[in-house]
Scaffold this motif. Structure first.
Motif, PDB file in Angstrom:
ATOM      1  N   ILE A 114       0.842  -1.186   0.000  1.00 42.57           N
ATOM      2  CA  ILE A 114       0.000   0.000   0.000  1.00 42.57           C
ATOM      3  C   ILE A 114       0.884   1.245   0.000  1.00 42.57           C
ATOM      4  O   ILE A 114       1.738   1.413   0.870  1.00 42.57           O
TER       5      ILE A 114
ATOM      6  N   PRO B 173      -2.875   3.806   6.293  1.00 43.11           N
ATOM      7  CA  PRO B 173      -2.472   2.497   6.816  1.00 43.11           C
ATOM      8  C   PRO B 173      -3.670   1.634   7.243  1.00 43.11           C
ATOM      9  O   PRO B 173      -3.538   0.426   7.385  1.00 43.11           O
TER      10      PRO B 173
ATOM     11  N   TRP C 161      -5.914   0.665   5.465  1.00 40.83           N
ATOM     12  CA  TRP C 161      -6.158  -0.306   4.404  1.00 40.83           C
ATOM     13  C   TRP C 161      -5.599  -1.686   4.765  1.00 40.83           C
ATOM     14  O   TRP C 161      -6.149  -2.715   4.366  1.00 40.83           O
ATOM     15  N   VAL C 162      -4.503  -1.710   5.511  1.00 42.82           N
ATOM     16  CA  VAL C 162      -3.892  -2.996   5.886  1.00 42.82           C
ATOM     17  C   VAL C 162      -4.906  -3.857   6.633  1.00 42.82           C
ATOM     18  O   VAL C 162      -5.111  -5.026   6.301  1.00 42.82           O
TER      19      VAL C 162
ATOM     20  N   HIS D 291       1.794  -1.685   4.541  1.00 48.12           N
ATOM     21  CA  HIS D 291       1.845  -0.277   4.162  1.00 48.12           C
ATOM     22  C   HIS D 291       3.309   0.113   4.003  1.00 48.12           C
ATOM     23  O   HIS D 291       4.161  -0.304   4.796  1.00 48.12           O
TER      24      HIS D 291
END
Length: 124
Positions: free
Chosen positions: A5, A11, A13-14, A26
């Protein structure tokens, strides 16, 4: 499939991706926060990662170099918060997993998803 990412995405999104069963890291945990895009691309290629980004530069690099790896997923939405578009991104990643493993540029926006296989062919 392993996702890398980009710094221009949260972060958070992780966690969203890991919850969906997709391995993700990330860039902030892997390299310098101000690393230029080519460094991130090189890392992704070396570690067999797919780059998840909001930046058009990664797709431009693939086109300019006629590269076949790493795959890049571009989120092209105004709101790139995982709460806003995370479900759509996860669905697209699952649907296009085979193509992303082989080499592809996947663009996701709120209305559609577009896939181009790598290397990108320049229209003449």
């Amino acid at each position: 499939m392993r996702l890398l990412i980009d710094m221009n995405l949260s972060p958070r999104w992780v966690g969203v991706l890991k919850e969906a069963g997709i391995e993700a890291s990330h860039w902030s945990t892997l390299g310098a926060p101000d690393a230029p895009d080519p460094v991130i691309m090189a890392y992704a290629a070396e570690h067999d990662c797919v780059v998840l980004t909001h930046d058009l530069d990664f797709g431009a690099m693939l086109a300019a170099t006629q590269g076949d790896k790493p795959s890049v997923v571009q989120i092209r939405a105004e709101d790139v918060n995982p709460n806003a578009i995370g479900t759509q991104v996860v669905a697209a990643l699952r649907q296009m997993a085979t193509e992303l493993e082989a080499g592809a540029l996947l663009t996701i926006d709120t209305k559609r998803t577009r896939l181009r296989l790598l290397p990108l062919q320049v229209n003449r």
